[in-house]
Design a protein around this motif. Structure first.
Motif, PDB file in Angstrom:
ATOM      1  N   LEU A   8       0.816  -1.206   0.000  1.00 46.09           N
ATOM      2  CA  LEU A   8       0.000   0.000   0.000  1.00 46.09           C
ATOM      3  C   LEU A   8       0.858   1.267   0.000  1.00 46.09           C
ATOM      4  CD1 LEU A   8      -2.958   0.800   0.059  1.00 46.09           C
ATOM      5  CD2 LEU A   8      -2.830   0.840   2.540  1.00 46.09           C
ATOM      6  N   ALA A   9       1.999   1.245   0.662  1.00 45.59           N
ATOM      7  CA  ALA A   9       2.857   2.432   0.762  1.00 45.59           C
ATOM      8  C   ALA A   9       3.324   2.939  -0.607  1.00 45.59           C
ATOM      9  CB  ALA A   9       4.032   2.155   1.683  1.00 45.59           C
ATOM     10  N   PRO A  10       3.839   2.073  -1.498  1.00 43.73           N
ATOM     11  CA  PRO A  10       4.251   2.590  -2.816  1.00 43.73           C
ATOM     12  C   PRO A  10       3.081   3.141  -3.629  1.00 43.73           C
ATOM     13  CG  PRO A  10       5.179   0.421  -2.449  1.00 43.73           C
ATOM     14  CD  PRO A  10       4.211   0.678  -1.336  1.00 43.73           C
ATOM     15  N   LEU A  11       1.914   2.536  -3.480  1.00 45.65           N
ATOM     16  CA  LEU A  11       0.742   3.020  -4.206  1.00 45.65           C
ATOM     17  C   LEU A  11       0.352   4.415  -3.726  1.00 45.65           C
ATOM     18  CD1 LEU A  11      -1.475   2.379  -6.258  1.00 45.65           C
ATOM     19  CD2 LEU A  11      -2.789   1.422  -4.368  1.00 45.65           C
ATOM     20  N   ILE A  12       0.350   4.612  -2.428  1.00 45.38           N
ATOM     21  CA  ILE A  12       0.026   5.930  -1.870  1.00 45.38           C
ATOM     22  C   ILE A  12       1.061   6.954  -2.304  1.00 45.38           C
ATOM     23  CG2 ILE A  12      -0.167   7.239   0.275  1.00 45.38           C
ATOM     24  CD1 ILE A  12      -1.411   4.740   1.515  1.00 45.38           C
ATOM     25  N   SER A  13       2.333   6.571  -2.299  1.00 47.03           N
ATOM     26  CA  SER A  13       3.400   7.480  -2.715  1.00 47.03           C
ATOM     27  C   SER A  13       3.249   7.881  -4.180  1.00 47.03           C
ATOM     28  CB  SER A  13       4.763   6.831  -2.512  1.00 47.03           C
ATOM     29  OG  SER A  13       4.979   6.564  -1.162  1.00 47.03           O
ATOM     30  N   LEU A  14       2.898   6.923  -5.021  1.00 48.66           N
ATOM     31  CA  LEU A  14       2.713   7.207  -6.442  1.00 48.66           C
ATOM     32  C   LEU A  14       1.567   8.183  -6.654  1.00 48.66           C
ATOM     33  CD1 LEU A  14       3.476   6.551  -9.376  1.00 48.66           C
ATOM     34  CD2 LEU A  14       1.800   4.716  -9.270  1.00 48.66           C
ATOM     35  N   ILE A  15       0.452   7.943  -5.996  1.00 47.01           N
ATOM     36  CA  ILE A  15      -0.702   8.835  -6.131  1.00 47.01           C
ATOM     37  C   ILE A  15      -0.368  10.234  -5.617  1.00 47.01           C
ATOM     38  CG2 ILE A  15      -3.059   9.260  -5.317  1.00 47.01           C
ATOM     39  CD1 ILE A  15      -3.426   6.180  -5.354  1.00 47.01           C
ATOM     40  N   ALA A  16       0.308  10.305  -4.479  1.00 42.17           N
ATOM     41  CA  ALA A  16       0.684  11.600  -3.918  1.00 42.17           C
ATOM     42  C   ALA A  16       1.643  12.335  -4.851  1.00 42.17           C
ATOM     43  CB  ALA A  16       1.322  11.416  -2.548  1.00 42.17           C
ATOM     44  N   GLY A  17       2.600  11.625  -5.440  1.00 41.90           N
ATOM     45  CA  GLY A  17       3.536  12.254  -6.374  1.00 41.90           C
ATOM     46  C   GLY A  17       2.838  12.820  -7.591  1.00 41.90           C
ATOM     47  N   ILE A  18       1.884  12.081  -8.128  1.00 39.83           N
ATOM     48  CA  ILE A  18       1.138  12.557  -9.296  1.00 39.83           C
ATOM     49  C   ILE A  18       0.314  13.793  -8.935  1.00 39.83           C
ATOM     50  CG2 ILE A  18      -0.745  11.985 -10.881  1.00 39.83           C
ATOM     51  CD1 ILE A  18       0.379   9.083 -10.839  1.00 39.83           C
ATOM     52  N   LEU A  19      -0.326  13.750  -7.760  1.00 44.03           N
ATOM     53  CA  LEU A  19      -1.123  14.914  -7.335  1.00 44.03           C
ATOM     54  C   LEU A  19      -0.251  16.148  -7.138  1.00 44.03           C
ATOM     55  CD1 LEU A  19      -3.643  13.320  -4.830  1.00 44.03           C
ATOM     56  CD2 LEU A  19      -4.143  14.324  -7.064  1.00 44.03           C
ATOM     57  N   ILE A  20       0.953  15.951  -6.597  1.00 44.27           N
ATOM     58  CA  ILE A  20       1.857  17.089  -6.387  1.00 44.27           C
ATOM     59  C   ILE A  20       2.302  17.663  -7.731  1.00 44.27           C
ATOM     60  CG2 ILE A  20       4.148  17.730  -5.533  1.00 44.27           C
ATOM     61  CD1 ILE A  20       3.625  15.740  -3.218  1.00 44.27           C
ATOM     62  N   LEU A  21       2.556  16.799  -8.709  1.00 47.99           N
ATOM     63  CA  LEU A  21       2.932  17.291 -10.034  1.00 47.99           C
ATOM     64  C   LEU A  21       1.803  18.075 -10.685  1.00 47.99           C
ATOM     65  CD1 LEU A  21       4.914  14.335 -11.604  1.00 47.99           C
ATOM     66  CD2 LEU A  21       5.777  16.591 -11.005  1.00 47.99           C
ATOM     67  N   VAL A  22       0.587  17.592 -10.530  1.00 47.95           N
ATOM     68  CA  VAL A  22      -0.560  18.244 -11.162  1.00 47.95           C
ATOM     69  C   VAL A  22      -0.945  19.528 -10.427  1.00 47.95           C
ATOM     70  CG1 VAL A  22      -3.016  17.959 -11.715  1.00 47.95           C
ATOM     71  CG2 VAL A  22      -1.421  16.081 -12.108  1.00 47.95           C
ATOM     72  N   MET A  23      -0.939  19.456  -9.110  1.00 48.08           N
ATOM     73  CA  MET A  23      -1.357  20.598  -8.296  1.00 48.08           C
ATOM     74  C   MET A  23      -0.338  20.822  -7.179  1.00 48.08           C
ATOM     75  SD  MET A  23      -5.361  19.568  -7.996  1.00 48.08           S
ATOM     76  CE  MET A  23      -5.873  21.064  -7.195  1.00 48.08           C
ATOM     77  N   PRO A  24       0.732  21.576  -7.435  1.00 45.81           N
ATOM     78  CA  PRO A  24       1.805  21.746  -6.441  1.00 45.81           C
ATOM     79  C   PRO A  24       1.332  22.350  -5.110  1.00 45.81           C
ATOM     80  CG  PRO A  24       2.489  22.581  -8.577  1.00 45.81           C
ATOM     81  CD  PRO A  24       1.041  22.232  -8.685  1.00 45.81           C
ATOM     82  N   ARG A  25       0.216  23.064  -5.127  1.00 43.08           N
ATOM     83  CA  ARG A  25      -0.267  23.669  -3.888  1.00 43.08           C
ATOM     84  C   ARG A  25      -0.757  22.620  -2.894  1.00 43.08           C
ATOM     85  NH1 ARG A  25      -4.462  28.069  -5.518  1.00 43.08           N
ATOM     86  NH2 ARG A  25      -4.460  28.366  -3.269  1.00 43.08           N
ATOM     87  N   LEU A  26      -0.992  21.386  -3.369  1.00 44.68           N
ATOM     88  CA  LEU A  26      -1.441  20.315  -2.490  1.00 44.68           C
ATOM     89  C   LEU A  26      -0.321  19.728  -1.643  1.00 44.68           C
ATOM     90  CD1 LEU A  26      -3.871  18.211  -4.694  1.00 44.68           C
ATOM     91  CD2 LEU A  26      -4.435  19.642  -2.762  1.00 44.68           C
TER      92      LEU A  26
END
Length: 49
Positions: A8-26
């Motif tokens: 679960l940890a790598p999956l959460i990290s991947l999703i968080a990384g994508i969200l940060i790339l799309v919306m850096p304010r997050l």
């Protein structure tokens, strides 16, 4: 189907990384939520399953 916390940890990290790339304010919110979740799992290991 069981999702282990180890997988679960790598999956959460991947999703968080994508969200940060799309919306850096997050970034602040994602880091804060991650730290809260990790802290809660550290204090209450039975929550992890």
């Amino acid at each position: 189907m069981t999702i282990h916390s180890l997988a679960l940890a790598p999956l959460i990290s991947l999703i968080a990384g994508i969200l940060i790339l799309v919306m850096p304010r997050l970034l602040n919110y994602i880091v804060a939520l991650y730290l809260i979740v990790v802290g809660l799992l550290g204090l209450f290991p039975q929550l992890a399953g």
